[in-house]
Design an enzyme around this catalytic site. Structure first.
Site, PDB file in Angstrom:
ATOM      1  N   HIS A  47       0.855  -1.176   0.000  1.00 45.60           N
ATOM      2  CA  HIS A  47       0.000   0.000   0.000  1.00 45.60           C
ATOM      3  C   HIS A  47       0.901   1.239   0.000  1.00 45.60           C
ATOM      4  O   HIS A  47       2.118   1.140   0.156  1.00 45.60           O
ATOM      5  CB  HIS A  47      -0.932   0.006   1.229  1.00 45.60           C
ATOM      6  CG  HIS A  47      -0.221  -0.055   2.537  1.00 45.60           C
ATOM      7  ND1 HIS A  47      -0.174  -1.173   3.322  1.00 45.60           N
ATOM      8  CD2 HIS A  47       0.511   0.892   3.191  1.00 45.60           C
ATOM      9  CE1 HIS A  47       0.531  -0.921   4.410  1.00 45.60           C
ATOM     10  NE2 HIS A  47       0.968   0.317   4.354  1.00 45.60           N
TER      11      HIS A  47
HETATM   12  C1  T46 Z   1       3.859   0.645   6.841  1.00 45.15           C
HETATM   13  C2  T46 Z   1       4.465  -0.612   7.338  1.00 45.15           C
HETATM   14  C3  T46 Z   1       5.910  -0.460   7.702  1.00 45.15           C
HETATM   15  C4  T46 Z   1      -3.105  -0.434  13.951  1.00 45.15           C
HETATM   16  O1  T46 Z   1      -4.075  -0.720  14.654  1.00 45.15           O
HETATM   17  N1  T46 Z   1      -2.361   0.677  14.223  1.00 45.15           N
HETATM   18  C5  T46 Z   1      -1.290   1.035  13.491  1.00 45.15           C
HETATM   19  O2  T46 Z   1      -0.639   2.056  13.792  1.00 45.15           O
HETATM   20  C6  T46 Z   1      -0.930   0.217  12.356  1.00 45.15           C
HETATM   21  C7  T46 Z   1       0.253   0.591  11.475  1.00 45.15           C
HETATM   22  C8  T46 Z   1      -1.689  -0.882  12.073  1.00 45.15           C
HETATM   23  N2  T46 Z   1      -2.747  -1.209  12.867  1.00 45.15           N
HETATM   24  C9  T46 Z   1      -3.478  -2.448  12.596  1.00 45.15           C
HETATM   25  C10 T46 Z   1      -4.172  -2.503  11.234  1.00 45.15           C
HETATM   26  C11 T46 Z   1      -4.106  -3.974  10.884  1.00 45.15           C
HETATM   27  O3  T46 Z   1      -5.209  -4.639  11.441  1.00 45.15           O
HETATM   28  O4  T46 Z   1      -2.531  -3.528  12.599  1.00 45.15           O
HETATM   29  C12 T46 Z   1      -2.833  -4.473  11.591  1.00 45.15           C
HETATM   30  C13 T46 Z   1      -1.665  -4.667  10.642  1.00 45.15           C
HETATM   31  O5  T46 Z   1      -1.445  -3.459   9.888  1.00 45.15           O
HETATM   32  P1  T46 Z   1      -0.991  -3.463   8.372  1.00 45.15           P
HETATM   33  O6  T46 Z   1      -1.639  -4.582   7.653  1.00 45.15           O
HETATM   34  O7  T46 Z   1      -1.203  -2.086   7.805  1.00 45.15           O
HETATM   35  O8  T46 Z   1       0.577  -3.765   8.518  1.00 45.15           O
HETATM   36  P2  T46 Z   1       1.714  -3.679   7.403  1.00 45.15           P
HETATM   37  O9  T46 Z   1       2.908  -4.300   7.997  1.00 45.15           O
HETATM   38  O10 T46 Z   1       1.248  -4.194   6.091  1.00 45.15           O
HETATM   39  O11 T46 Z   1       2.002  -2.101   7.210  1.00 45.15           O
HETATM   40  C14 T46 Z   1       2.369  -1.304   8.316  1.00 45.15           C
HETATM   41  C15 T46 Z   1       1.802   0.110   8.154  1.00 45.15           C
HETATM   42  O12 T46 Z   1       0.384   0.027   7.965  1.00 45.15           O
HETATM   43  C16 T46 Z   1       2.397   0.819   6.972  1.00 45.15           C
HETATM   44  O13 T46 Z   1       2.049   2.172   7.017  1.00 45.15           O
HETATM   45  O14 T46 Z   1       4.538   1.440   6.216  1.00 45.15           O
HETATM   46  O15 T46 Z   1       3.780  -1.202   8.435  1.00 45.15           O
END
Ligand code: T46
Length: 132
Positions: A47
Site C-alpha cells: 500500500h
Molecule cells: C507501513 C508498514 C511499515 C493499527 O491498529 N495501528 C497502526 O498504527 C498500524 C500501522 C496498524 N494497525 C493495525 C491494522 C491492521 O489490522 O494492525 C494491523 C496490521 O497493519 P498493516 O496490515 O497495515 O501492517 P503492514 O505491515 O502491512 O504495514 C504497516 C503500516 O500500515 C504501513 O504504514 O509502512 O507497516
C-alpha cells in the site's frame, strides 16, 4: 526515500542511539509502532499513504523493503540499527525476507488513519502520475 545514518554513542558498555524530532527524524512524531514475529515467507505492506511519512529502522535482524514513488524504484535491505529509511508520502511499499529475529521500528508523522491508505496499486499510480 532517504537513508539516514544515526550517530552512535559507543563506549565499553555498548551503543546508545537517540532519535530526536527535527534532528534524525525530519517530522513531528505522532506515533511509534514495531513489527516482529514476521516469518521469512510472509510479505507485508502493499500500500501507499496519502499523507503519512515514516522512518523505518531494523533495530534487530533484517528485512527487505521495496519502495516506489514518482521518480524511483528501489529495493533496500534494512539490516542495521544504525540506519533508518525515510519513506515519504505517496510511496508504494512492500516488505519481505524478514529474519526470525527482525524487529522493525516505525516512527510515524501521523496517528493511525485507515483513510490515509491507498491499497490499490492502480490508484497509487494514478495519484503519482497526476503530480508529475
Ligand atoms: C507501513 C508498514 C511499515 C493499527 O491498529 N495501528 C497502526 O498504527 C498500524 C500501522 C496498524 N494497525 C493495525 C491494522 C491492521 O489490522 O494492525 C494491523 C496490521 O497493519 P498493516 O496490515 O497495515 O501492517 P503492514 O505491515 O502491512 O504495514 C504497516 C503500516 O500500515 C504501513 O504504514 O509502512 O507497516
Amino acid at each position: 526515500m532517504n537513508e539516514i545514518t544515526f550517530k552512535k554513542n559507543e563506549d565499553p558498555r555498548g551503543v546508545l542511539i537517540s532519535l530526536e524530532i527535527f534532528n534524525e527524524i525530519p517530522f513531528e512524531i505522532k506515533r511509534i509502532y514495531y513489527i516482529y514475529n514476521s516469518s521469512s515467507d510472509v510479505s507485508r505492506g502493499f500500500h501507499a499513504h496519502k499523507k503519512l511519512k515514516q522512518v523505518l529502522v531494523a533495530v534487530s535482524g533484517s528485512m527487505t523493503l521495496k519502495i516506489e514513488n514518482c521518480n524511483e524504484n528501489k529495493t533496500i535491505k534494512l539490516d542495521s540499527p544504525e540506519k533508518g529509511i525515510l519513506i515519504d508520502s505517496v510511496c508504494w511499499r512492500e516488505m519481505y525476507d524478514f529474519t526470525d529475529d527482525c524487529v522493525l521500528l516505525v516512527i510515524a508523522s501521523e496517528k493511525y488513519d485507515q483513510d490515509d491508505y491507498i491499497h490499490n496499486y492502480d490508484d497509487f499510480r494514478r495519484i503519482v502520475e497526476s503530480v508529475i
